[in-house]
Design a protein around this motif. Structure first.
Motif, short mmCIF file in Angstrom:
data_model
loop_
_atom_site.label_atom_id
_atom_site.label_comp_id
_atom_site.label_asym_id
_atom_site.label_seq_id
_atom_site.Cartn_x
_atom_site.Cartn_y
_atom_site.Cartn_z
N ALA A 61 0.83 -1.20 0.00
CA ALA A 61 0.00 0.00 0.00
C ALA A 61 0.87 1.25 0.00
CB ALA A 61 -0.93 -0.01 1.21
N PHE A 62 1.89 1.28 0.85
CA PHE A 62 2.78 2.43 0.89
C PHE A 62 3.47 2.63 -0.47
CE2 PHE A 62 3.21 2.15 5.71
CZ PHE A 62 2.56 3.36 5.92
N ASP A 63 3.95 1.52 -1.05
CA ASP A 63 4.67 1.61 -2.32
C ASP A 63 3.74 2.03 -3.45
OD1 ASP A 63 6.77 1.55 -4.04
OD2 ASP A 63 7.18 -0.58 -3.87
N GLY A 64 2.51 1.51 -3.47
CA GLY A 64 1.58 1.86 -4.52
C GLY A 64 1.23 3.34 -4.50
N LEU A 144 6.28 8.48 1.65
CA LEU A 144 5.67 7.15 1.56
C LEU A 144 6.70 6.08 1.18
CD1 LEU A 144 2.33 8.12 -0.21
CD2 LEU A 144 2.60 7.34 2.15
N HIS A 145 7.68 6.45 0.35
CA HIS A 145 8.77 5.51 0.03
C HIS A 145 9.57 5.17 1.28
CE1 HIS A 145 8.80 6.38 -4.53
NE2 HIS A 145 8.49 5.12 -4.34
N ASP A 149 10.07 1.43 3.02
CA ASP A 149 11.34 0.80 3.37
C ASP A 149 11.38 0.42 4.84
OD1 ASP A 149 12.18 1.06 0.77
OD2 ASP A 149 13.36 2.86 1.12
N PHE A 150 10.75 1.23 5.69
CA PHE A 150 10.71 0.92 7.12
C PHE A 150 9.89 -0.34 7.37
CE2 PHE A 150 8.69 1.21 11.29
CZ PHE A 150 9.80 1.30 12.11
N VAL A 151 8.72 -0.45 6.74
CA VAL A 151 7.86 -1.61 6.92
C VAL A 151 8.54 -2.87 6.39
CG1 VAL A 151 5.67 -2.68 6.20
CG2 VAL A 151 5.72 -0.30 6.92
N THR A 152 9.33 -2.72 5.32
CA THR A 152 10.02 -3.87 4.72
C THR A 152 10.88 -4.59 5.74
OG1 THR A 152 10.08 -2.76 2.57
CG2 THR A 152 11.61 -4.58 2.88
#
Length: 280
Positions: A61-64, A144-145, A149-152
């Motif tokens: 969702a963040f990446d989209g 958002l990017h 990266d943080f969620v990854t």
């Protein structure tokens, strides 16, 4: 970063003839198709259920949303301005790490990251007249990017990076398709279709590598290497458009490499110190 720069250049070029959201949709469809072939070839079909994982979905969702925001802004902003704004992502990522995980980052590392951003500014030399609502949209995409990266970092290591990448590609494609649905379809020539296929291929490679690096590496070490995208952009500009950096830009390149090398050196010293401190 080289893959992402090549992809961005193709998208910006095609956005002059085709609506940006349509470019994102077609490129995403091509990338998703390629990723499905990779899933089949690597016998990961039994792991498609991981697409329902909460953290995988949140990352997608963040990446989209970041992709839609950044590329929509890129179509209207001077590429120097957009690139300068996007290069703030490493600093935002380190800020998120410190804020949400209480991880300590010493003042010297903060200074090195700040110096890297200064180097970026010297390279792209953004114009004040380019800072408008599209710049704010680009800044939103950058934030958002950083969230992506943080969620990854929190995704279960047992989940394949290919599956994580496929989830992101599918989300971007579906989101772009929903945004595109109210508008008429613009015909695509064979040449434009070939460029879209190339963009989809570059996107697959970029997605896979950034996912692997953010999951396996120390965020404070990996993040500054996002700046290398500027180096690749300069090389691409010279090869394709015969653009060469001026004196200020070359100074920025030197600062950028120096800051990145310093952060890496400090991190290696810290890792070696931790290993030496461990009992035998």
């Amino acid at each position: 970063m080289l893959s992402f720069v090549a992809n961005d250049a193709i998208v910006k070029h095609l956005s002059q003839q085709i609506p940006t959201i349509q470019v994102i949709f077609v490129r995403g469809f091509i990338a998703s198709t390629l990723l499905f072939f990779i899933v089949h070839a690597t016998k990961l079909g039994s792991r498609l259920g991981d697409l329902r994982n909460g953290r995988v979905g949140l990352r997608s969702a963040f990446d989209g949303l970041a992709t839609i925001a950044y590329l929509s802004a890129l179509a209207w902003l001077p590429i120097g301005n957009a690139t300068a704004i996007n290069m703030a992502a490493p600093m935002l990522l380190v800020f998120l790490v410190v804020l949400l995980t209480k991880q300590s980052v010493d003042a010297r590392k903060w200074m090195a990251i700040g110096a890297g951003f200064l180097g970026v500014i010297l390279i792209v030399q953004p114009r004040l007249d380019g800072m408008n609502r599209y710049a704010l949209l680009c800044l939103l995409g950058t934030f958002l990017h950083a969230c992506r990266d943080f969620v990854t970092r929190g995704i279960d290591p047992a989940i394949s990076s290919v599956i994580v990448t496929l989830s992101t590609s599918l989300f971007v494609t579906v989101l772009a398709g929903l945004c595109l649905s109210p508008y008429p379809w613009t015909p695509i020539t064979w040449q434009e279709g070939g460029l879209l296929c190339a963009a989809g291929g570059f996107l697959c490679v970029g997605y896979l590598l950034v996912t692997i690096s953010m999951r396996a590496g120390d965020v404070t070490v990996v993040a500054p290497f996002r700046y290398t995208g500027l180096i690749f952009a300069i090389a691409l500009g010279w090869l394709v458009w015969d653009e060469t950096p001026n004196a200020a830009a070359w100074t920025g390149i030197a600062v950028l490499f120096g800051a990145g090398a310093y952060v890496l050196r400090r991190e290696r010293q810290r890792s070696h110190s931790q290993l030496d401190a461990q009992p035998d």
